[in-house]
Design an enzyme around this catalytic site. Structure first.
Site, short mmCIF file in Angstrom:
data_model
loop_
_atom_site.label_atom_id
_atom_site.label_comp_id
_atom_site.label_asym_id
_atom_site.label_seq_id
_atom_site.Cartn_x
_atom_site.Cartn_y
_atom_site.Cartn_z
N CYS A 1 0.78 -1.16 -0.05
CA CYS A 1 -0.09 0.05 0.27
C CYS A 1 0.75 1.06 0.02
CB CYS A 1 -0.93 -0.16 1.14
SG CYS A 1 -2.24 1.06 0.94
N HIS B 1 -3.19 -5.01 1.55
CA HIS B 1 -2.83 -5.15 2.94
C HIS B 1 -2.84 -6.78 3.05
CE1 HIS B 1 -2.45 -1.22 4.58
NE2 HIS B 1 -3.44 -0.77 3.65
N GLU C 1 -0.82 -8.20 5.32
CA GLU C 1 -0.57 -8.41 6.40
C GLU C 1 -1.89 -8.30 7.23
OE1 GLU C 1 -0.54 -3.92 5.79
OE2 GLU C 1 0.05 -5.63 4.75
#
Length: 276
Positions: free
Chosen positions: A125, A256, A258
């Site tokens: 991002c 994202h 994560e």
């Protein structure tokens, strides 16, 4: 018997003293130090994802949070997490961090004066924006959905300095809109330019991607392969946007990974960039 044999695996007798010994120390390769830029953003979530990789992969890594240029010098690879790219530049710009970060990505001297080659880096991002060679703005956000992304007469410069660069791509900020237009959608990994990257197709196919004020990649240059695309749920035309790309040493994702429970892309980065 069994108890004695087990003890021998854990200890060795040396000059009459018992000393701890790791049974695999003689044959284990040195760990690679994987840094996660921890100026702001989702760095703890990245660290958690790496800890969930298979044990034979984890044992080859030393994952550490990076906040100083000295810590950056000690890394073999780096993750630049999602967050706010402008905020990162403001924080990092106070101690020449951006200069050393450019040296990490492009090759150059560290804080100790030692010249080092370019090292692997992954930006998610905001990290994708920082690693893009060219960045444009989407008419206040949502330009991608309105069909106006990338139509500005010139690239808007950030008053806090240039991005780091390193990947020959043009990226549009806020391509899908502002925070309220955040969404989740599966990615596709069927782009012809990645036909030889079987590992990439496996990692990015049908990945549950989370987009928060996300950018998108408008163009890719020489030496860059497209890894993933996404179709926005609100678009009926079925047009897809490029949301992941890579070169030999640089990986970027507009979303994202994560924030997902799926760690395939973290595994892909380690196996194909960090340990390569």
């Amino acid at each position: 018997g069994t108890q004695f044999q087990t003890s021998r695996l854990r200890k060795t007798h040396h000059f009459g003293r018992w000393c701890p010994m790791m049974a695999t120390s003689a044959s284990s390769p040195p760990q690679r130090t994987l840094g996660i830029l921890a100026l702001q953003g989702a760095f703890e979530e990245h660290e958690q994802c790496f800890s969930q990789l298979p044990s034979d992969v984890v044992e080859k890594l030393k994952v550490t949070q990076v906040r100083t240029i000295q810590e950056l010098d000690g890394c073999d690879a780096l993750v630049i997490p999602g967050g706010e790219s402008t905020t990162m530049k403001i924080i990092a710009g106070t101690d020449s961090f951006m200069e050393r970060l450019r040296a990490f990505v492009h090759g150059g001297s560290g804080s100790d004066g030692v010249e080092r080659p370019p090292r692997p880096v992954w930006g998610t991002c905001a990290g994708c924006i920082l690693l893009s060679d060219s960045v444009t703005n989407g008419y206040g956000g949502g330009g991608g959905l309105a069909g106006t992304a990338g139509l500005e007469s010139e690239t808007k410069r950030c008053k806090y300095g240039e991005q780091v660069g390193g990947l020959a791509i043009s990226t549009c900020r806020n391509f899908f809109g502002r925070q309220t237009e955040s969404f989740e959608a599966p990615t596709t990994a069927d782009d012809p330019s990645s036909v030889e990257d079987a590992a990439g197709r496996k990692a990015f196919a049908d990945f549950p991607a989370i987009f928060i004020r996300a950018p998108a990649i408008l163009q890719v240059g020489e030496g860059v392969r497209v890894l993933a695309r996404v179709c926005h749920p609100a678009k009926e035309s079925g047009d897809s946007a490029i949301v992941a790309a890579a070169s030999e040493r640089v990986l970027v994702t507009c979303f994202h990974p994560e924030l997902s429970s799926d760690v395939r892309i973290h595994h892909y980065f380690v196996e194909n960039f960090v340990l390569k």
